[in-house]
Design a protein around this motif. Sequence first.
Motif, mmCIF file in Angstrom:
data_model
loop_
_atom_site.group_PDB
_atom_site.id
_atom_site.type_symbol
_atom_site.label_atom_id
_atom_site.label_comp_id
_atom_site.label_asym_id
_atom_site.label_seq_id
_atom_site.Cartn_x
_atom_site.Cartn_y
_atom_site.Cartn_z
ATOM 1 N N SER A 170 -10.660 1.418 -1.640
ATOM 2 C CA SER A 170 -10.518 2.291 -0.480
ATOM 3 C C SER A 170 -9.073 2.367 -0.004
ATOM 4 N N THR A 171 -8.796 3.461 0.688
ATOM 5 C CA THR A 171 -7.439 3.644 1.236
ATOM 6 C C THR A 171 -7.082 2.530 2.212
ATOM 7 N N GLY A 172 -8.056 2.126 3.016
ATOM 8 C CA GLY A 172 -7.812 1.057 3.991
ATOM 9 C C GLY A 172 -7.437 -0.247 3.324
ATOM 10 N N LEU A 173 -8.113 -0.555 2.229
ATOM 11 C CA LEU A 173 -7.816 -1.800 1.508
ATOM 12 C C LEU A 173 -6.434 -1.753 0.874
ATOM 13 N N ILE A 174 -6.083 -0.575 0.335
ATOM 14 C CA ILE A 174 -4.750 -0.425 -0.266
ATOM 15 C C ILE A 174 -3.664 -0.635 0.785
ATOM 16 N N ILE A 175 -3.874 -0.024 1.943
ATOM 17 C CA ILE A 175 -2.892 -0.171 3.029
ATOM 18 C C ILE A 175 -2.781 -1.628 3.455
ATOM 19 N N ALA A 176 -3.922 -2.309 3.559
ATOM 20 C CA ALA A 176 -3.917 -3.719 3.953
ATOM 21 C C ALA A 176 -3.140 -4.559 2.950
ATOM 22 N N LEU A 177 -3.324 -4.285 1.644
ATOM 23 C CA LEU A 177 -2.601 -5.035 0.608
ATOM 24 C C LEU A 177 -1.101 -4.778 0.691
ATOM 25 N N ILE A 178 -0.742 -3.518 0.940
ATOM 26 C CA ILE A 178 0.688 -3.189 1.065
ATOM 27 C C ILE A 178 1.309 -3.933 2.238
ATOM 28 N N VAL A 179 0.597 -3.975 3.356
ATOM 29 C CA VAL A 179 1.101 -4.683 4.544
ATOM 30 C C VAL A 179 1.265 -6.161 4.251
#
Length: 223
Positions: free
Chosen positions: A2-11
């Motif tokens: 999911s997009t949310g998970l990708i963003i969380a990993l990037i952060v």
Amino acid sequence: MSTGLIIALIVIVAVAVVAAVLMSRARGPRHGTGLKRRFGPEYDRAVARHDGDTKAAERELAERVERHGDLRVRSLEPAERERYEARWTAVQERFVDAPRDAVAEADRLIAELAAARGFPADGHYEDQLAALSVHHAHHVQGYRRVHRVAQAGANGAHDGGAGTEEMREALVEARALFEELVRPSRHEAGRHRAGADGHRTSPADGRGHRTPSLFHRHQAKES
């Protein structure tokens, strides 16, 4: 994914990178250019001591930073500072009649002052010198010279030992480290100025005047 998970990993990755950079800066320079910039003349001395082997010299200097880089320097109370300044003035005056004794006292005085500021003590000269080189790399050579002359005198090496001019030069060079150690830190100085009457102090003695000129007159006579 999911997009949310990708963003969380990037952060998470970004935070980890920033934390690593901050930790690296906190630890201080470890290699090459960073060590050379931090240690200045001490870097060149280390390289010379290792017969030109820069890698060996850098390992030694990096180990000094690792051991002493986080040392917290203790502030001096005003009364302490004045006592050390008075003792240094006495050393300079004593040099006129007893240069070897004056150099020996300067060696003891710097060791005591460094210990009072939080550097290694209890007669551990090499450890103290290493710690001082991390925090006062540009002025530690004077202490090294004074200590060498003092030790030669203590061992009875009066014949063929340091001459008066060499002792004078060692004491003059050591005074730079003494002044670095005895003067207030920038934080202390700012606090002092905020509560003082506006008179500026000199880095030599913290009371608005330089040390007496006796020693300087003797220098002129000896040169």
